[in-house]
Design a protein around this motif. Structure first.
Motif, PDB file in Angstrom:
ATOM      1  N   ASP A  67       1.307  -1.033  -0.058  1.00 30.95           N
ATOM      2  CA  ASP A  67      -0.096  -0.091  -0.197  1.00 30.95           C
ATOM      3  C   ASP A  67       0.748   1.328  -0.008  1.00 30.95           C
ATOM      4  O   ASP A  67       0.184   2.186  -1.015  1.00 30.95           O
ATOM      5  CB  ASP A  67      -0.761   0.401   1.158  1.00 30.95           C
ATOM      6  CG  ASP A  67      -1.928  -0.551   0.895  1.00 30.95           C
ATOM      7  OD1 ASP A  67      -2.546  -1.374   0.313  1.00 30.95           O
ATOM      8  OD2 ASP A  67      -2.446  -2.029   2.753  1.00 30.95           O
ATOM      9  N   GLY A  80       0.339  10.811  -9.484  1.00 31.40           N
ATOM     10  CA  GLY A  80      -1.140  10.873  -9.545  1.00 31.40           C
ATOM     11  C   GLY A  80      -1.583   9.582  -9.860  1.00 31.40           C
ATOM     12  O   GLY A  80      -0.933   9.050 -10.709  1.00 31.40           O
ATOM     13  N   GLU A  81      -3.324   9.544 -10.317  1.00 25.95           N
ATOM     14  CA  GLU A  81      -3.521   7.720 -10.607  1.00 25.95           C
ATOM     15  C   GLU A  81      -2.976   7.903 -11.997  1.00 25.95           C
ATOM     16  O   GLU A  81      -3.023   6.044 -12.033  1.00 25.95           O
ATOM     17  CB  GLU A  81      -5.270   8.210 -10.379  1.00 25.95           C
ATOM     18  CG  GLU A  81      -5.492   7.723  -9.091  1.00 25.95           C
ATOM     19  CD  GLU A  81      -7.412   7.853  -8.308  1.00 25.95           C
ATOM     20  OE1 GLU A  81      -8.161   7.831  -9.178  1.00 25.95           O
ATOM     21  OE2 GLU A  81      -7.216   7.754  -7.415  1.00 25.95           O
ATOM     22  N   LYS A  82      -3.554   8.500 -13.151  1.00 24.25           N
ATOM     23  CA  LYS A  82      -3.775   8.472 -14.218  1.00 24.25           C
ATOM     24  C   LYS A  82      -1.634   8.063 -14.548  1.00 24.25           C
ATOM     25  O   LYS A  82      -1.381   7.300 -15.296  1.00 24.25           O
ATOM     26  CB  LYS A  82      -3.988   9.498 -14.942  1.00 24.25           C
ATOM     27  CG  LYS A  82      -3.267   9.527 -16.179  1.00 24.25           C
ATOM     28  CD  LYS A  82      -4.486  10.386 -17.366  1.00 24.25           C
ATOM     29  CE  LYS A  82      -4.689   9.609 -18.677  1.00 24.25           C
ATOM     30  NZ  LYS A  82      -3.180   9.432 -19.909  1.00 24.25           N
ATOM     31  N   PHE A  92       2.488   1.780  -3.492  1.00 21.40           N
ATOM     32  CA  PHE A  92       0.838   1.898  -4.091  1.00 21.40           C
ATOM     33  C   PHE A  92       1.078   3.840  -3.787  1.00 21.40           C
ATOM     34  O   PHE A  92       0.876   4.678  -4.958  1.00 21.40           O
ATOM     35  CB  PHE A  92       0.124   1.228  -4.571  1.00 21.40           C
ATOM     36  CG  PHE A  92      -0.844   1.670  -5.286  1.00 21.40           C
ATOM     37  CD1 PHE A  92      -0.714   0.860  -6.988  1.00 21.40           C
ATOM     38  CD2 PHE A  92      -2.456   2.804  -4.899  1.00 21.40           C
ATOM     39  CE1 PHE A  92      -1.434   1.520  -7.952  1.00 21.40           C
ATOM     40  CE2 PHE A  92      -3.334   2.791  -6.408  1.00 21.40           C
ATOM     41  CZ  PHE A  92      -2.785   2.146  -7.091  1.00 21.40           C
ATOM     42  N   LYS A  93       0.624   4.724  -2.551  1.00 22.59           N
ATOM     43  CA  LYS A  93       0.112   5.109  -1.878  1.00 22.59           C
ATOM     44  C   LYS A  93       1.609   6.460  -2.943  1.00 22.59           C
ATOM     45  O   LYS A  93       1.395   7.482  -2.995  1.00 22.59           O
ATOM     46  CB  LYS A  93       0.195   5.890  -0.996  1.00 22.59           C
ATOM     47  CG  LYS A  93      -1.377   4.882  -0.540  1.00 22.59           C
ATOM     48  CD  LYS A  93      -1.736   4.832   1.172  1.00 22.59           C
ATOM     49  CE  LYS A  93      -2.435   3.647   1.402  1.00 22.59           C
ATOM     50  NZ  LYS A  93      -2.902   3.822   3.104  1.00 22.59           N
ATOM     51  N   VAL A  97       1.275   7.100  -6.655  1.00 25.54           N
ATOM     52  CA  VAL A  97       0.349   8.050  -6.347  1.00 25.54           C
ATOM     53  C   VAL A  97       0.194   9.773  -6.346  1.00 25.54           C
ATOM     54  O   VAL A  97       0.522  10.683  -6.533  1.00 25.54           O
ATOM     55  CB  VAL A  97      -1.099   7.564  -5.809  1.00 25.54           C
ATOM     56  CG1 VAL A  97      -2.324   9.395  -6.021  1.00 25.54           C
ATOM     57  CG2 VAL A  97      -1.708   6.526  -6.418  1.00 25.54           C
ATOM     58  N   THR A 112       0.226   6.631 -12.542  1.00 29.21           N
ATOM     59  CA  THR A 112       0.653   5.825 -11.620  1.00 29.21           C
ATOM     60  C   THR A 112      -0.431   4.916 -12.895  1.00 29.21           C
ATOM     61  O   THR A 112       0.396   3.215 -12.384  1.00 29.21           O
ATOM     62  CB  THR A 112      -0.336   5.867 -10.534  1.00 29.21           C
ATOM     63  OG1 THR A 112       0.220   5.895  -9.757  1.00 29.21           O
ATOM     64  CG2 THR A 112       0.158   3.921 -10.511  1.00 29.21           C
ATOM     65  N   ALA A 113      -1.023   4.885 -13.405  1.00 26.18           N
ATOM     66  CA  ALA A 113      -1.779   3.773 -14.224  1.00 26.18           C
ATOM     67  C   ALA A 113      -0.753   3.678 -15.538  1.00 26.18           C
ATOM     68  O   ALA A 113      -0.479   2.714 -15.994  1.00 26.18           O
ATOM     69  CB  ALA A 113      -2.684   4.664 -14.628  1.00 26.18           C
ATOM     70  N   GLU A 114      -0.156   4.669 -16.228  1.00 23.72           N
ATOM     71  CA  GLU A 114       0.648   4.748 -17.255  1.00 23.72           C
ATOM     72  C   GLU A 114       2.159   4.170 -16.365  1.00 23.72           C
ATOM     73  O   GLU A 114       2.643   3.217 -17.294  1.00 23.72           O
ATOM     74  CB  GLU A 114       1.083   6.143 -17.456  1.00 23.72           C
ATOM     75  CG  GLU A 114       0.298   6.805 -18.431  1.00 23.72           C
ATOM     76  CD  GLU A 114       0.237   8.580 -18.154  1.00 23.72           C
ATOM     77  OE1 GLU A 114      -0.497   8.841 -18.983  1.00 23.72           O
ATOM     78  OE2 GLU A 114       1.115   9.098 -17.916  1.00 23.72           O
TER      79      GLU A 114
END
Length: 144
Positions: free
Chosen positions: A104, A115-117, A107-108, A111, A119-121
């Protein structure tokens, strides 16, 4: 390792799909050096000589230093990488070595920096280079 076969010749549709998927790593919020750090570090973890060779050359062309490339496998023990890059590298390692899951806090941190996008990239860049590592290793691709 001996070269076994050339995937594009044996299964051109699979190769084409991987090439198309790889386009997702360009034009993201990651800068070119960050993208190469993901590719190099995952390739180091996986022991993919072909991809390490390719992406260290690409990183140099994009301005990465020799010192940082040489110490990338010990990034936690140097002051050469920013907090943002440390978050990127931690996520790269944990997604690549998924058996222990992604913590966790890792991941935090990703982010918080990307940011979320973003991190997704990063996750997609990690998934893609891990797929390439598996193709290169299993087919015996050799650095030139």
């Amino acid at each position: 390792m001996e070269k076994r076969f050339t995937l594009p010749a044996v299964h051109p549709a699979a190769w084409s799909a991987m090439m198309e998927l790889s386009k997702l790593t360009t034009g993201t919020s990651l800068n070119p050096i960050e993208t190469e750090l993901v590719k190099i570090r995952a390739s180091q973890v996986n022991g993919c000589a072909f991809c390490i060779d390719m992406h260290t050359k690409d990183a140099r062309k994009k301005g990465e230093t020799e010192q940082r490339i040489y110490t990338l496998n010990a990034w936690r023990d140097t002051g050469f990488f920013s907090d943002r890059e440390r978050a990127l590298l931690a996520l790269t390692e944990e997604v690549t070595l998924i058996q222990g899951h992604v913590k966790d806090e890792t991941f935090k941190a990703a982010v918080a920096h990307f940011g979320e996008k973003g991190t997704a990239e990063i996750i997609m860049a990690i998934v893609i280079i891990n797929a390439w590592n598996r193709i290169a290793i299993s087919t015996g691709m050799q650095p030139v």
